[in-house]
Enzyme design. Structure first.
Site, short mmCIF file in Angstrom:
data_model
loop_
_atom_site.label_atom_id
_atom_site.label_comp_id
_atom_site.label_asym_id
_atom_site.label_seq_id
_atom_site.Cartn_x
_atom_site.Cartn_y
_atom_site.Cartn_z
N LYS A 149 -7.34 4.78 39.74
CA LYS A 149 -6.59 3.86 40.60
C LYS A 149 -7.52 2.97 41.42
O LYS A 149 -7.09 1.94 41.93
CB LYS A 149 -5.65 4.64 41.52
CG LYS A 149 -4.45 5.22 40.80
CD LYS A 149 -3.40 5.71 41.78
CE LYS A 149 -2.14 6.12 41.04
NZ LYS A 149 -1.06 6.50 41.96
N LYS A 244 -1.27 3.78 29.23
CA LYS A 244 0.10 4.26 29.31
C LYS A 244 1.06 3.16 29.79
O LYS A 244 0.64 2.20 30.45
CB LYS A 244 0.18 5.48 30.22
CG LYS A 244 0.03 5.22 31.71
CD LYS A 244 0.23 6.52 32.49
CE LYS A 244 0.16 6.28 33.99
NZ LYS A 244 0.40 7.52 34.75
N LYS A 247 4.96 0.21 35.08
CA LYS A 247 5.66 -0.94 35.65
C LYS A 247 4.68 -1.94 36.24
O LYS A 247 4.99 -3.13 36.35
CB LYS A 247 6.65 -0.48 36.72
CG LYS A 247 7.48 -1.65 37.25
CD LYS A 247 8.53 -1.25 38.25
CE LYS A 247 9.29 -2.49 38.70
NZ LYS A 247 10.36 -2.17 39.68
#
Length: 379
Positions: A149, A244, A247
């Site tokens: 992240k 993956k 959104k």
């Protein structure tokens, strides 16, 4: 972190194991008596297909199988969501609202499961602090999610190349995210946690902290929760099958949402990245990741093995027929969730009442358990 072979070996040991691979369809023996199941999902708006197959459909299965004495707690992980800052408060509130609507739309029964907002139960945050005093920097440093992240680069052998400057920019909340996740789970003395593969490392830390607390304070207060891994493999992006489905992907053609119209789903699957082999279709996630992702999606939806799906699609000799078949399967599966999401999205008062009811039940258990934790620690 356990590799896939190790996870499968552990799964074969059933309840003596800390990791179990869920069947395509959970059966009546999936949970022992007096089990407490806990799981949450971040509020990113309407669920996408990866959320559905990777986590929340198992919640629905568990509701259907719930017996007297068992407890189900499912929630919206809004405190986790702000580890990547959400400056638009109005949009954040909307996403929380849509997450609850999505949970209900996929079939979670609020009469059988408590549905909560993580942030509304302050004991989550307090237990996070208490457990952080037992969590070592070394263990947390091995976690991969804060690295991914934070956009820390990986080498060709998938090792993260950590630069001091990059690490210096990492926010504390993101680094300690797994401790908060452990607190979420242990607060309710959860025995089973249904998650996708990408969360198995965090559950390893949760069990470590449960052991650490128990050994430090000479108690057996915390159980070691079992990781219930979803049977469906990770659902990947339609346009970039090396990552993956998410959104946050700027290309929304990469993502299938629960509320996508049939024509939109068909368009997205027709545009899905595949390869130049157009006369035969088989599963090879290394050489044919795009085709394999579509096969995996069908396998997950139909609750059938990859091999059975490959046998079905072997009759196709062109991409149009293959992708039309995948589209039909997805459209039919999402027909009811799409309708239900639209219905619940227009019933904010009902959504509020569902969460209020769920939080009252969860708050009672959280307060009781934290009081006992205080007593054990000497507060």
């Amino acid at each position: 972190m356990l590799n896939r072979q190790a996870i499968l070996r552990l799964a074969s040991k059933r309840w003596t194991s800390t990791v179990q691979r869920a069947d395509y369809k959970l059966n009546s023996e999936a949970l022992p008596k007096n089990a407490t199941v806990f799981s949450m999902i971040q509020p990113t708006g309407c669920f996408h297909l990866g959320n559905y197959l990777g986590a929340t459909r198992a919640w629905t299965d568990l509701c259907e199988l719930k017996k007297s004495g068992q407890e189900l707690i499912f929630g919206v992980a809004d405190l986790h969501a702000i580890t990547v800052p959400k400056p638009d408060a109005k949009m954040f509130r909307k996403f929380r609202h849509e997450a609850v609507a999505s949970i209900l739309a996929v079939g979670v029964d609020p009469e059988k499961a408590s549905i909560i907002y993580q942030s509304a139960i302050p004991q989550h945050s307090e237990l996070h602090w208490l457990l952080s005093t037992l969590a070592s920097m070394g263990f947390l440093n091995r976690m991969t999610q804060w690295k991914s992240k934070s956009n820390i680069k990986q080498s060709e052998n998938k090792e993260y190349q950590i630069d001091d400057t990059e690490v210096g920019k990492v926010k504390l909340g993101l680094f300690s995210y797994p401790v908060l996740q452990a607190a979420d789970i242990l607060l309710y003395k959860s025995t089973h946690v249904p998650v996708g593969d990408d969360q198995s490392q965090h559950l390893e830390l949760t069990r470590h902290l449960a052991d650490k607390f128990n050994s430090t304070y000479k108690t057996d207060f915390f159980p070691k929760p079992i990781t219930m891994l979803a049977q469906t493999k990770k659902v990947l992006s339609l346009s970039s099958p090396e990552k993956k489905m998410s959104k946050s992907d700027p290309n929304h053609d990469s993502v299938i949402f629960l509320n996508d119209e049939p024509k939109t789903i068909q368009k997205k699957i027709r545009r899905a990245l595949t390869d130049s082999i157009s006369d035969r279709f088989y599963y090879d996630p290394v050489e044919r990741p795009g085709v394999s992702n579509l096969i995996n999606i069908v396998s997950g939806i139909q609750r059938r093995s990859i091999g059975d799906v490959v046998e079905d699609v072997s009759r196709f000799n062109n991409y149009k027929d293959f992708k039309d078949f995948v589209s039909e399967v997805v459209i039919e599966e999402l027909r009811e969730p799409r309708t239900e999401f639209e219905k619940y999205g227009n019933e904010p008062d009902y959504l509020h009442s569902v969460v209020e009811s769920g939080m009252r039940k969860a708050q009672e258990k959280a307060a009781k358990n934290l009081s006992n934790i205080h007593r054990i620690m000497g507060f």
